[in-house]
Design a protein around this motif. Structure first.
Motif, PDB file in Angstrom:
ATOM      1  N   LYS A  27       0.826  -1.225   0.000  1.00  0.00           N
ATOM      2  CA  LYS A  27       0.000   0.000   0.000  1.00  0.00           C
ATOM      3  C   LYS A  27       0.852   1.263   0.000  1.00  0.00           C
ATOM      4  O   LYS A  27       0.649   2.161  -0.809  1.00  0.00           O
ATOM      5  CB  LYS A  27      -0.917   0.036   1.234  1.00  0.00           C
ATOM      6  CG  LYS A  27      -1.972  -1.028   1.276  1.00  0.00           C
ATOM      7  CD  LYS A  27      -2.822  -0.902   2.524  1.00  0.00           C
ATOM      8  CE  LYS A  27      -2.049  -1.164   3.804  1.00  0.00           C
ATOM      9  NZ  LYS A  27      -1.555  -2.535   3.932  1.00  0.00           N
ATOM     10  N   THR A  28       1.797   1.312   0.949  1.00  0.00           N
ATOM     11  CA  THR A  28       2.630   2.511   1.065  1.00  0.00           C
ATOM     12  C   THR A  28       3.453   2.709  -0.203  1.00  0.00           C
ATOM     13  O   THR A  28       3.593   3.837  -0.690  1.00  0.00           O
ATOM     14  CB  THR A  28       3.545   2.404   2.308  1.00  0.00           C
ATOM     15  OG1 THR A  28       2.722   2.158   3.451  1.00  0.00           O
ATOM     16  CG2 THR A  28       4.334   3.679   2.531  1.00  0.00           C
ATOM     17  N   THR A  29       3.959   1.607  -0.743  1.00  0.00           N
ATOM     18  CA  THR A  29       4.739   1.678  -1.983  1.00  0.00           C
ATOM     19  C   THR A  29       3.892   2.236  -3.126  1.00  0.00           C
ATOM     20  O   THR A  29       4.327   3.146  -3.849  1.00  0.00           O
ATOM     21  CB  THR A  29       5.255   0.267  -2.366  1.00  0.00           C
ATOM     22  OG1 THR A  29       5.929  -0.291  -1.242  1.00  0.00           O
ATOM     23  CG2 THR A  29       6.193   0.319  -3.547  1.00  0.00           C
ATOM     24  N   THR A  50      -1.314   7.420   7.633  1.00  0.00           N
ATOM     25  CA  THR A  50      -1.876   7.370   8.987  1.00  0.00           C
ATOM     26  C   THR A  50      -1.400   6.113   9.700  1.00  0.00           C
ATOM     27  O   THR A  50      -1.909   5.719  10.724  1.00  0.00           O
ATOM     28  CB  THR A  50      -3.416   7.392   8.966  1.00  0.00           C
ATOM     29  OG1 THR A  50      -3.863   6.376   8.078  1.00  0.00           O
ATOM     30  CG2 THR A  50      -3.933   8.733   8.524  1.00  0.00           C
ATOM     31  N   ASP A  51      -0.412   5.503   9.092  1.00  0.00           N
ATOM     32  CA  ASP A  51       0.220   4.327   9.653  1.00  0.00           C
ATOM     33  C   ASP A  51       1.043   4.760  10.858  1.00  0.00           C
ATOM     34  O   ASP A  51       1.738   5.758  10.805  1.00  0.00           O
ATOM     35  CB  ASP A  51       1.160   3.790   8.552  1.00  0.00           C
ATOM     36  CG  ASP A  51       1.450   2.333   8.726  1.00  0.00           C
ATOM     37  OD1 ASP A  51       1.919   1.994   9.827  1.00  0.00           O
ATOM     38  OD2 ASP A  51       1.221   1.561   7.786  1.00  0.00           O
ATOM     39  N   PRO A  52       0.992   4.005  11.969  1.00  0.00           N
ATOM     40  CA  PRO A  52       1.822   4.407  13.114  1.00  0.00           C
ATOM     41  C   PRO A  52       3.325   4.225  12.858  1.00  0.00           C
ATOM     42  O   PRO A  52       4.138   4.750  13.587  1.00  0.00           O
ATOM     43  CB  PRO A  52       1.340   3.491  14.242  1.00  0.00           C
ATOM     44  CG  PRO A  52       0.593   2.393  13.601  1.00  0.00           C
ATOM     45  CD  PRO A  52       0.120   2.875  12.273  1.00  0.00           C
ATOM     46  N   VAL A  54       6.944   4.615  10.568  1.00  0.00           N
ATOM     47  CA  VAL A  54       7.535   5.759   9.871  1.00  0.00           C
ATOM     48  C   VAL A  54       7.836   5.404   8.418  1.00  0.00           C
ATOM     49  O   VAL A  54       8.755   5.937   7.811  1.00  0.00           O
ATOM     50  CB  VAL A  54       8.825   6.242  10.558  1.00  0.00           C
ATOM     51  CG1 VAL A  54       8.513   6.848  11.903  1.00  0.00           C
ATOM     52  CG2 VAL A  54       9.832   5.098  10.686  1.00  0.00           C
ATOM     53  N   SER A  55       7.043   4.514   7.828  1.00  0.00           N
ATOM     54  CA  SER A  55       7.381   3.987   6.509  1.00  0.00           C
ATOM     55  C   SER A  55       7.489   5.070   5.435  1.00  0.00           C
ATOM     56  O   SER A  55       8.305   4.958   4.525  1.00  0.00           O
ATOM     57  CB  SER A  55       6.384   2.916   6.090  1.00  0.00           C
ATOM     58  OG  SER A  55       5.071   3.330   6.318  1.00  0.00           O
ATOM     59  N   LEU A  56       6.686   6.116   5.565  1.00  0.00           N
ATOM     60  CA  LEU A  56       6.744   7.181   4.568  1.00  0.00           C
ATOM     61  C   LEU A  56       8.098   7.891   4.614  1.00  0.00           C
ATOM     62  O   LEU A  56       8.696   8.192   3.571  1.00  0.00           O
ATOM     63  CB  LEU A  56       5.605   8.175   4.821  1.00  0.00           C
ATOM     64  CG  LEU A  56       5.118   8.991   3.631  1.00  0.00           C
ATOM     65  CD1 LEU A  56       4.668   8.089   2.487  1.00  0.00           C
ATOM     66  CD2 LEU A  56       3.980   9.913   4.060  1.00  0.00           C
ATOM     67  N   PHE A 140      -3.814   8.924   0.018  1.00  0.00           N
ATOM     68  CA  PHE A 140      -3.789   8.340   1.364  1.00  0.00           C
ATOM     69  C   PHE A 140      -3.138   6.970   1.294  1.00  0.00           C
ATOM     70  O   PHE A 140      -3.543   6.137   0.492  1.00  0.00           O
ATOM     71  CB  PHE A 140      -5.210   8.194   1.907  1.00  0.00           C
ATOM     72  CG  PHE A 140      -5.914   9.501   2.122  1.00  0.00           C
ATOM     73  CD1 PHE A 140      -5.810  10.172   3.330  1.00  0.00           C
ATOM     74  CD2 PHE A 140      -6.680  10.056   1.107  1.00  0.00           C
ATOM     75  CE1 PHE A 140      -6.466  11.377   3.522  1.00  0.00           C
ATOM     76  CE2 PHE A 140      -7.338  11.261   1.299  1.00  0.00           C
ATOM     77  CZ  PHE A 140      -7.226  11.927   2.511  1.00  0.00           C
ATOM     78  N   ASP A 141      -2.171   6.749   2.146  1.00  0.00           N
ATOM     79  CA  ASP A 141      -1.442   5.483   2.018  1.00  0.00           C
ATOM     80  C   ASP A 141      -2.139   4.331   2.739  1.00  0.00           C
ATOM     81  O   ASP A 141      -1.709   3.191   2.635  1.00  0.00           O
ATOM     82  CB  ASP A 141       0.031   5.656   2.397  1.00  0.00           C
ATOM     83  CG  ASP A 141       0.425   4.947   3.666  1.00  0.00           C
ATOM     84  OD1 ASP A 141      -0.356   4.981   4.625  1.00  0.00           O
ATOM     85  OD2 ASP A 141       1.515   4.362   3.688  1.00  0.00           O
ATOM     86  N   THR A 142      -3.217   4.630   3.439  1.00  0.00           N
ATOM     87  CA  THR A 142      -4.069   3.555   3.944  1.00  0.00           C
ATOM     88  C   THR A 142      -5.512   3.987   3.771  1.00  0.00           C
ATOM     89  O   THR A 142      -5.795   5.173   3.718  1.00  0.00           O
ATOM     90  CB  THR A 142      -3.845   3.273   5.442  1.00  0.00           C
ATOM     91  OG1 THR A 142      -3.619   4.514   6.094  1.00  0.00           O
ATOM     92  CG2 THR A 142      -2.698   2.334   5.672  1.00  0.00           C
TER      93      THR A 142
END
Ligand SMILES: Nc1ncnc2c1ncn2[C@@H]1O[C@H](COP(=O)(O)OP(=O)(O)O)[C@@H](O)[C@H]1O
Ligand SMILES: [Mg+2]
Length: 306
Positions: A27-29, A50-52, A54-56, A140-142
């Motif tokens: 998803k983030t990718t 909005t992922d907890p 820090v992947s972004l 939105f990444d999620t």
């Protein structure tokens, strides 16, 4: 590269782009590759995670702020925001807590359960960015799941019920020392309207595209089918599927292990085609490395959007 799937037209014509799916499917990718592609093509773009985790920040190889928009380096037109749902407690949530406290003083607490506060806080953030006027595109990444949306609608049912109970037992409430506050209920009603507006925006196909990412494997396929159905009950139609990590045929070269993996994927690719006939379906190959940094994101963007 050609983009026969229609995904390009989809992301160019909608403002709010969501990427949902199981954990780890990409998803983030996909969200970052989309944001980078849009920014490269002249759209003023915001990517919100909005992922907890820090992947972004990891993907863009720079610190991305939790409250202020961060300009992404090496890239025009792109800002990022990495909301920490744990810290982003919304008005709604604190109102809800107050109300639940009051209610449990009155009637006991056994009956009550509040939904996952992180889900609420995350949704609160969606809601505020769904009102964005500063950007051409918000990625939105999620995406909220049907489960989240259901959980979230619960406290509103509760709040209505509680409000009625308090009204009808006002004297009792006062007797028991519970301060009845008209504003509290009005605020809850306003929050309810805000929530409804956000769900309406999510399901408005002229401005939002709610895409799902999956792998060509049994569990993600089953889950995607459930998600599509579940979201449908909220009037949210999923226009696009991204089928990620497909092993490229040219790497097989008689390797039995890879051949076997690819044969398994082929089985599910056929099932996906059958089950999700009416949707835009776009495959993304398994890359030889993991994906971070703008250059890699551009490669993925090229596969997705040409
Ligand atoms: N097509 C791909 N090829 C190679 N690695 C990938 C691909 N898609 C995703 N990845 C890697 O898989 C991991 C999980 O992806 P991520 O986008 O963080 O998933 P999610 O956000 O759904 O949890 C990351 O390390 C990412 O770099
Ligand atoms: Mg992620």
């Amino acid at each position: 590269m050609m983009n026969p799937s229609g995904l390009t037209e989809l992301v160019e014509s909608k403002k709010f782009l969501f990427f949902g799916g199981k954990g780890g499917v990409g998803k983030t990718t996909m969200a970052s590759a989309t944001a980078t592609w849009l920014a490269d093509h002249g759209y003023k773009t915001l990517i919100v995670a909005t992922d907890p985790t820090v992947s972004l920040s990891a993907i863009y190889e720079q610190d991305i702020g939790e409250t202020d928009l961060t300009v992404i380096e090496g890239q025009q037109n792109l800002c990022g925001l990495n909301i920490n749902p744990k810290k982003a407690m919304g008005v709604f949530q604190s109102r809800m807590n107050d109300m639940m406290e009051g209610f449990s003083t009155l009637f006991g607490s056994e009956l009550l359960s509040t939904p996952c506060t992180e889900e609420i806080a995350a949704f609160d953030q969606f809601v505020s960015h769904m009102a964005d006027t500063e950007h051409d595109k918000v990625v939105f990444d999620t995406a909220p799941t049907g489960h989240t949306l259901r959980e979230l609608s619960m406290p509103f049912d509760w709040s209505g019920y509680i409000a009625n109970q308090i009204e009808s037992r006002k004297e009792l409430s006062e007797l028991m020392g519970f301060v009845y506050d008209e504003n509290m209920i009005n605020d809850l009603r306003k929050e309810k309207e805000r929530y409804d507006a956000a769900v309406r925006a999510l399901s408005d196909r002229s401005i939002s595209a709610f895409n799902l990412v999956l792998l060509p494997e049994k569990l993600p396929v089953d889950e995607t089918e459930r998600a599509v159905e579940d979201l449908g009950t909220f009037g949210i139609k999923v226009p696009g599927l991204i089928i990620n990590e497909v092993i490229p045929r040219e790497v097989l070269q008689g390797n039995w292990f890879l051949e076997r993996r690819r044969a398994t994927q082929d089985k599910y690719l056929a099932i996906i085609e059958e089950k999700f006939k009416d949707m835009i379906r776009q495959e993304v190959p398994l890359f030889e490395t993991d994906i971070y940094g703008v250059e890699n994101l551009r490669k993925v963007g090229k596969v997705l959007y040409g």
